[in-house]
Design an enzyme around this catalytic site. Structure first.
Site, PDB file in Angstrom:
ATOM      1  N   ASP A 219      64.507 -24.625  39.526  1.00 56.93           N
ATOM      2  CA  ASP A 219      65.320 -23.729  40.343  1.00 56.93           C
ATOM      3  C   ASP A 219      66.549 -23.242  39.578  1.00 56.93           C
ATOM      4  O   ASP A 219      67.166 -24.000  38.819  1.00 56.93           O
ATOM      5  CB  ASP A 219      65.763 -24.484  41.602  1.00 56.93           C
ATOM      6  CG  ASP A 219      66.496 -23.614  42.596  1.00 56.93           C
ATOM      7  OD1 ASP A 219      65.909 -22.623  43.063  1.00 56.93           O
ATOM      8  OD2 ASP A 219      67.658 -23.928  42.915  1.00 56.93           O
ATOM      9  N   GLU A 278      56.476 -35.462  26.323  1.00 52.16           N
ATOM     10  CA  GLU A 278      56.148 -36.885  26.193  1.00 52.16           C
ATOM     11  C   GLU A 278      54.874 -37.219  26.970  1.00 52.16           C
ATOM     12  O   GLU A 278      54.254 -38.268  26.748  1.00 52.16           O
ATOM     13  CB  GLU A 278      57.290 -37.743  26.737  1.00 52.16           C
ATOM     14  CG  GLU A 278      58.586 -37.659  25.931  1.00 52.16           C
ATOM     15  CD  GLU A 278      59.726 -38.387  26.633  1.00 52.16           C
ATOM     16  OE1 GLU A 278      59.457 -39.091  27.640  1.00 52.16           O
ATOM     17  OE2 GLU A 278      60.881 -38.249  26.193  1.00 52.16           O
TER      18      GLU A 278
END
Length: 567
Positions: A219, A278
């Protein structure tokens, strides 16, 4: 071959799921309500996942469902790791996630890094600490101007109306420092120059990634970093979209509006990306209101976001020349940085396009504003006809597409909501001058006549009342009905997947178009849109899908209609 008809393709088109997916946005409080309290919840959503699987979507993006005082419908988060009790529990989300995965549906969650709720533990610690403390460094606290600090630190204005600064009262009862909030006063902006904030969000992202979410929609991605020193703004336009700003150079725009699109935000993005990477096969999409398109493309470079919403496309003119330019520019600019385009027509912050496209251009409200009771009434029949055509055109394009809940039913904007029901902070902060976004957030009608909310729940309770005309758009009245908007969407998604259009080879088909039509070919499928006013004859080939369900043997496509033809 003319420049406009050359092949335009995406780099690395089929390597990752997000490049081609159709992603469905769920606004949790308005999708489905299992406990009957009038607010949608996770159990309600879980009970309706089979319906989304039958629609043919690839993923779901959830607007925020985290712990929140709900001053801005969940975009004011007080705990990023906890599901708000109005929606259920963390365990309810894990059950939902498991069922979605079993149906082949990926899950994207909303993350709000620009600001928190004023009820968040970080902000509570800040206001209970002294000026200059490490706790206050999580946010933008400043001394005021004037003899006694009685004036805000700068001239910035809230997106929701009014000043972007509020003053606190210190522990001793004296007037204190001011804090920044680009949105509501209950949504203080975080200070991304503080490394501790970035550390916090690293772990928040990992928390949800370990649970198995497939990514994040970020956002206010363009607002996280403010210009050093927080200087006055010289132009007010929260979307950086108006002509006076789009004519500026990038440097001029950054200086004119020092809280949007600052260069430092890209390092914060890269840190997000490092965390995402990751984990295997995850992605993130930016809500970045940046224009022009070469500037937006900077947000989807290889080490930044995977996607960014194309708001120029969403808010563009309903005009063949304008659409052709935006699509061409989008594919060209995104391809330069190795990204795929991301198309969208509606979301929870804008007028539903089944209504918006029925508004005369000169009467169209600015993005983020609804239709005011004093505005001319939209032509909703025209709007729906054009919306079906616009979506059919969009879903044939290469790249990813986002759908907003209810558009598959052809839902119009609930623009005649009475003021007593409205909950958008914009409405309150502007005393009704700006009507706000509630009209696109009204709960969905599932089964006609099942309670006052048409199957949203069984009690008829609804946090925003459905208008009377929502009954005719109920899902059960469209299921299996030839020509219905629901069946149109199902067919579009089926053929899109069958012909691999998301990863397709695209070119403009100038040979099939004139000034009132627009045509392109993608993986052997001709997509032709007639803007009118006259009907056009169709070329030979198998009709795969058309908005004009009563297409005759003469094969003439009427105005504001689209056809997909296998050549």
């Amino acid at each position: 071959m003319s420049e406009s008809s050359q092949f335009l393709t995406t780099n690395n088109p089929a390597a990752e799921w997000w490049r081609t997916s159709v992603i469905y946005q769920i606004y949790p409080r308005s999708f489905a309500d299992a406990d009957g309290d009038g607010l949608g919840d996770l159990k309600g959503i879980t009970s309706r996942l089979d319906s989304l699987a039958s629609l043919g979507i690839d993923a779901i993006w959830f607007s925020p469902f985290f712990k929140s005082p709900q001053k801005d419908a969940g975009y004011d988060i007080s705990d990023y790791r906890l599901i708000d009790p109005i929606f259920g529990t963390n365990e309810d989300f894990e059950i939902l996630l498991e069922k979605a995965k079993s149906l082949g549906i990926r899950i994207i969650v909303d993350i709000v890094p620009n600001h928190t709720s004023d009820q968040h533990a970080w902000f509570q610690a800040a206001i209970n600490s002294a000026p200059g403390s490490s706790e206050r460094a999580y946010y933008h606290f400043k001394d005021g101007k004037g003899v006694n600090g009685e004036l805000p630190p700068n001239n910035w204005q809230s997106i929701f109306g009014g000043p972007a600064w509020s003053r606190i009262t210190e522990a001793d009862g004296s007037p204190g420092q001011w804090y920044l909030h680009l949105f509501d006063s209950s949504q203080p902006d975080l200070n991304w120059e503080n490394p501790a904030v970035a550390d916090e969000f690293d772990e928040i992202l990992r928390f949800w990634l370990r649970k198995g979410v497939d990514g994040f929609r970020v956002d206010v991605a363009h607002g996280m970093v403010k210009r050093a020193g927080l200087p006055d703004a010289t132009i007010y336009d929260e979307n950086l979209r108006e002509r006076p700003i789009s004519n500026l150079t990038m440097q001029e725009a950054e200086e004119a509006v020092p809280y949007w699109g600052q260069p430092g935000v890209h390092e914060a993005i890269r840190r997000f990306r490092r965390v995402i990477d990751e984990f295997e096969d995850r992605a993130m999409c930016a809500e970045a209101s940046m224009s022009p398109l070469p500037r937006l493309a900077m947000w989807v470079r290889p080490d930044e976001y995977h996607q960014s919403f194309n708001f120029d496309y969403m808010h563009g003119e309903y005009d063949p020349a304008a659409i052709k330019k935006i699509v061409t520019d989008s594919i060209v600019e995104y391809t330069k940085v190795g990204a795929s385009s991301t198309w969208v027509m509606s979301n929870h912050d804008g007028i539903r396009h089944a209504t918006r496209l029925g508004i005369a251009p000169e009467n169209t409200p600015r993005p983020g504003d609804g239709i005011h009771p004093t505005d001319p009434a939209p032509d909703e029949a025209l709007g729906l006809r054009r919306a079906r055509a616009a979506t059919s055109f969009m879903l044939g394009l290469p790249g990813s597409s986002y759908l907003y809940q209810g558009e598959e039913l052809g839902l119009p904007e609930a623009w005649q909501l009475e003021g007593k029901y409205r909950q958008d902070p914009t409405y309150a902060r502007t005393k009704g001058e700006r009507i706000g976004r509630d009209g696109c957030r009204v709960p969905l009608p599932w089964e006609a006549g099942v309670g006052a909310a048409n199957g949203f729940n069984t009690t008829g309770e609804s946090w925003l009342p459905q208008p009377a005309n929502y009954r005719v758009f109920s899902r059960n009245l469209q299921e299996g009905v030839a020509g219905s908007t629901l069946e149109l969407y199902k067919r579009l998604l089926k053929e899109r997947k069958l012909f691999g259009l998301g990863a397709g080879a695209f070119r403009w088909a100038d040979e099939y178009q004139d000034k009132n039509t627009l045509a392109y070919i993608n993986n052997g499928v001709l997509v032709l849109m007639n803007f009118g006013p006259d009907a056009v004859a169709l070329p030979a080939g198998e009709v795969l899908v058309t908005t004009q369900h009563d297409l005759t043997a003469e094969r003439e496509l009427e105005h504001d209609q689209v056809v997909w033809i296998k050549l």
